[in-house]
Design a protein around this motif. Structure first.
Motif, PDB file in Angstrom:
ATOM      1  N   ASP A   1       0.809  -1.215   0.000  1.00 29.81           N
ATOM      2  CA  ASP A   1       0.000   0.000   0.000  1.00 29.81           C
ATOM      3  C   ASP A   1       0.843   1.267   0.000  1.00 29.81           C
ATOM      4  O   ASP A   1       0.448   2.285  -0.580  1.00 29.81           O
ATOM      5  N   SER A   2       2.013   1.218   0.621  1.00 31.53           N
ATOM      6  CA  SER A   2       2.840   2.412   0.764  1.00 31.53           C
ATOM      7  C   SER A   2       3.707   2.711  -0.451  1.00 31.53           C
ATOM      8  O   SER A   2       4.254   3.807  -0.565  1.00 31.53           O
ATOM      9  N   TYR A   3       3.852   1.759  -1.364  1.00 32.19           N
ATOM     10  CA  TYR A   3       4.751   1.986  -2.499  1.00 32.19           C
ATOM     11  C   TYR A   3       4.240   1.438  -3.827  1.00 32.19           C
ATOM     12  O   TYR A   3       4.967   1.442  -4.819  1.00 32.19           O
ATOM     13  N   SER A   4       3.007   0.964  -3.892  1.00 30.67           N
ATOM     14  CA  SER A   4       2.510   0.317  -5.107  1.00 30.67           C
ATOM     15  C   SER A   4       2.494   1.250  -6.324  1.00 30.67           C
ATOM     16  O   SER A   4       2.541   0.789  -7.461  1.00 30.67           O
ATOM     17  N   GLN A   5       2.422   2.571  -6.092  1.00 28.69           N
ATOM     18  CA  GLN A   5       2.391   3.536  -7.185  1.00 28.69           C
ATOM     19  C   GLN A   5       3.769   4.120  -7.512  1.00 28.69           C
ATOM     20  O   GLN A   5       3.880   5.034  -8.327  1.00 28.69           O
ATOM     21  N   THR A   6       4.800   3.606  -6.861  1.00 27.90           N
ATOM     22  CA  THR A   6       6.158   4.127  -7.053  1.00 27.90           C
ATOM     23  C   THR A   6       6.851   3.381  -8.179  1.00 27.90           C
ATOM     24  O   THR A   6       6.993   2.151  -8.120  1.00 27.90           O
ATOM     25  N   SER A   7       7.288   4.101  -9.206  1.00 26.00           N
ATOM     26  CA  SER A   7       7.957   3.456 -10.339  1.00 26.00           C
ATOM     27  C   SER A   7       9.413   3.139 -10.014  1.00 26.00           C
ATOM     28  O   SER A   7       9.915   2.054 -10.330  1.00 26.00           O
ATOM     29  N   VAL A   8      10.107   4.087  -9.390  1.00 22.06           N
ATOM     30  CA  VAL A   8      11.500   3.895  -8.975  1.00 22.06           C
ATOM     31  C   VAL A   8      11.667   4.547  -7.615  1.00 22.06           C
ATOM     32  O   VAL A   8      11.350   5.729  -7.453  1.00 22.06           O
ATOM     33  N   GLY A   9      12.148   3.801  -6.640  1.00 22.48           N
ATOM     34  CA  GLY A   9      12.312   4.388  -5.313  1.00 22.48           C
ATOM     35  C   GLY A   9      13.096   3.491  -4.382  1.00 22.48           C
ATOM     36  O   GLY A   9      13.497   2.371  -4.736  1.00 22.48           O
ATOM     37  N   ILE A  10      13.298   3.989  -3.159  1.00 21.58           N
ATOM     38  CA  ILE A  10      13.991   3.254  -2.110  1.00 21.58           C
ATOM     39  C   ILE A  10      13.031   3.089  -0.943  1.00 21.58           C
ATOM     40  O   ILE A  10      12.384   4.056  -0.524  1.00 21.58           O
ATOM     41  N   LEU A  11      12.937   1.867  -0.423  1.00 16.23           N
ATOM     42  CA  LEU A  11      12.016   1.554   0.668  1.00 16.23           C
ATOM     43  C   LEU A  11      12.805   1.362   1.961  1.00 16.23           C
ATOM     44  O   LEU A  11      13.688   0.502   2.035  1.00 16.23           O
ATOM     45  N   CYS A  12      12.472   2.169   2.966  1.00 20.98           N
ATOM     46  CA  CYS A  12      13.073   2.047   4.296  1.00 20.98           C
ATOM     47  C   CYS A  12      12.166   1.136   5.118  1.00 20.98           C
ATOM     48  O   CYS A  12      11.005   1.476   5.380  1.00 20.98           O
ATOM     49  N   ILE A  13      12.681  -0.007   5.558  1.00 18.97           N
ATOM     50  CA  ILE A  13      11.869  -1.046   6.169  1.00 18.97           C
ATOM     51  C   ILE A  13      12.135  -1.134   7.671  1.00 18.97           C
ATOM     52  O   ILE A  13      13.286  -1.099   8.114  1.00 18.97           O
ATOM     53  N   GLY A  14      11.074  -1.280   8.456  1.00 17.57           N
ATOM     54  CA  GLY A  14      11.218  -1.478   9.890  1.00 17.57           C
ATOM     55  C   GLY A  14      10.334  -0.542  10.685  1.00 17.57           C
ATOM     56  O   GLY A  14       9.736   0.400  10.159  1.00 17.57           O
ATOM     57  N   GLN A  15      10.240  -0.795  11.987  1.00 22.25           N
ATOM     58  CA  GLN A  15       9.407   0.031  12.855  1.00 22.25           C
ATOM     59  C   GLN A  15       9.922   1.452  12.942  1.00 22.25           C
ATOM     60  O   GLN A  15       9.159   2.395  13.134  1.00 22.25           O
ATOM     61  N   GLU A  16      11.251   1.620  12.827  1.00 23.00           N
ATOM     62  CA  GLU A  16      11.852   2.953  12.887  1.00 23.00           C
ATOM     63  C   GLU A  16      12.364   3.355  11.510  1.00 23.00           C
ATOM     64  O   GLU A  16      13.421   3.933  11.354  1.00 23.00           O
ATOM     65  N   SER A  17      11.587   3.034  10.504  1.00 20.71           N
ATOM     66  CA  SER A  17      12.030   3.238   9.123  1.00 20.71           C
ATOM     67  C   SER A  17      12.124   4.701   8.723  1.00 20.71           C
ATOM     68  O   SER A  17      12.671   5.028   7.689  1.00 20.71           O
ATOM     69  N   SER A  18      11.560   5.616   9.539  1.00 18.03           N
ATOM     70  CA  SER A  18      11.615   7.030   9.180  1.00 18.03           C
ATOM     71  C   SER A  18      12.943   7.677   9.550  1.00 18.03           C
ATOM     72  O   SER A  18      13.190   8.826   9.206  1.00 18.03           O
ATOM     73  N   GLN A  19      13.797   6.952  10.270  1.00 17.26           N
ATOM     74  CA  GLN A  19      15.068   7.528  10.660  1.00 17.26           C
ATOM     75  C   GLN A  19      15.974   7.751   9.451  1.00 17.26           C
ATOM     76  O   GLN A  19      15.760   7.188   8.388  1.00 17.26           O
ATOM     77  N   LEU A  20      17.011   8.568   9.662  1.00 16.50           N
ATOM     78  CA  LEU A  20      17.893   8.951   8.562  1.00 16.50           C
ATOM     79  C   LEU A  20      18.562   7.739   7.930  1.00 16.50           C
ATOM     80  O   LEU A  20      18.680   7.642   6.714  1.00 16.50           O
ATOM     81  N   ASN A  21      19.004   6.795   8.753  1.00 19.14           N
ATOM     82  CA  ASN A  21      19.707   5.617   8.257  1.00 19.14           C
ATOM     83  C   ASN A  21      19.026   4.356   8.772  1.00 19.14           C
ATOM     84  O   ASN A  21      19.403   3.811   9.803  1.00 19.14           O
TER      85      ASN A  21
END
Length: 346
Positions: free
Chosen positions: A252-272
């Motif tokens: 649901d969060s990336y199905s419309q993204t043609s090219v991108g990077i997915l940050c995975i995890g509970q704290e996925s919004s962090q810089l690294n």
């Protein structure tokens, strides 16, 4: 020259003419400021004539760019339709098949690679050997046939491993992907961070937030800061490129993204984030990458390997990486990129 690239740039002609005069001083032109301007023009015209001869002989790497194909096609396609040309500095854009090989032979090599990839521990040297042999077949499929990513994954599963992405990038442009990327990024990092601190206004606020999130001076954290800040300072929209999700299978969060990077995890919004994936055509094609800089250079390599366009939301950032960090493609820079290059005194 043709053995290296069918479409040399201005710098290539200058380098060849200069080397010619240095090797044979008797050829130096007395009326020229450099001593080799005339030779540069001569080599340029000879290269054009040689391409014409190769086109008449049916060489795929130049006939694919022929503007006169329309008059010979049975379906009446107009000239210059679907012309494909190396746009991003590729030296092996559409190479010829290896000598003595045809579609049947190369398909057999591909099947060997497929069988090996099904094993729990594939034989790395064997995979590389078969990928080297089938490079021309793969480029033909990618450039001319333009299959969906799902089809490429099915036919070339080895291409979606980090090591083979690096090898494929080297096959296409003749450069070491990982080494060149990190060398250039680390070289630019001090200047970029100084520039981030000096920026004012809304851009400055966004960069200040990124600086605040950088808790350590570890190389990976600094690289993450520079990559995220680069998009901000070039006016791109990183929010449409960097996606977050607690689970890679949640589309649901990336199905419309043609090219991108997915940050995975509970704290996925962090810089690294601790786990990162790569999104192509709404599908996560790789999801076990250790950090964001690694994911970025692998994605950059995949864009070359799969002949993809840069995502519009990050177009300036990718052009900066291509033209400034890797020195690939045309030397003329877009105004934003040229301004940033001047500010960094590259």
């Amino acid at each position: 020259m043709y053995a290296f690239t069918a479409y040399p740039e201005k710098e290539h002609f200058e380098a060849v003419a200069k080397a010619l005069v240095q090797t044979h001083p008797c050829l130096k032109e007395s009326g020229s400021s450099s001593g080799w301007d005339g030779w540069k023009n001569s080599v340029k015209f000879k290269m054009g004539n040689y391409r014409t001869k190769m086109r008449q002989l049916g060489r795929v790497d130049v006939t694919v760019n022929s503007g006169k194909r329309g008059r010979y096609t049975t379906d009446g396609e107009p000239p210059n339709k679907n012309i494909k040309k190396a746009r991003k500095g590729e030296i092996n854009f559409l190479p010829e098949y290896p000598e003595g090989m045809d579609d049947h032979n190369l398909e057999g090599a591909r099947q060997v690679m497929i069988s090996e990839m099904m094993k729990r521990k594939p034989n790395g040297p064997l995979i590389k050997k078969e990928m080297d042999v089938t490079f021309a077949l793969r480029r033909k499929e990618v450039v001319i046939d333009k299959p969906a990513i799902s089809q490429i994954i099915h036919r070339w599963p080895a291409l979606f491993t980090e090591s083979q992405v690096c090898y494929e990038f080297n096959r296409v442009v003749g450069k070491n992907l990982r080494e060149n990327f990190f060398d250039a990024l680390d070289h630019l990092s001090p200047s970029l961070m100084d520039l981030f601190r000096k920026k004012k206004g809304l851009t400055g606020q966004l960069l200040a937030e990124l600086l605040h999130q950088t808790k350590t001076t570890e190389p990976t954290d600094i690289r993450c800061l520079c990559l995220r800040g680069l998009a901000v300072i070039l006016g791109d929209d990183p929010s449409a490129f960097f996606k977050t999700s607690s689970d890679a299978t949640d589309k649901d969060s990336y199905s419309q993204t043609s090219v991108g990077i997915l940050c995975i995890g509970q704290e996925s919004s962090q810089l690294n984030p601790s786990r990162v994936g790569i999104i192509l055509e709404g599908t996560v094609v790789m999801d076990e990458l250790a950090n964001l800089p690694q994911a970025f250079y692998v994605l950059f390599g995949l864009i070359y390997a799969l002949h993809l366009d840069y995502p519009k939301c990050m177009k300036n950032t990718f052009h900066f990486v291509q033209q400034v960090m890797f020195n690939l493609g045309k030397s003329e820079l877009a105004p934003k990129i040229q301004t940033l290059k001047n500010q960094l005194s590259v």
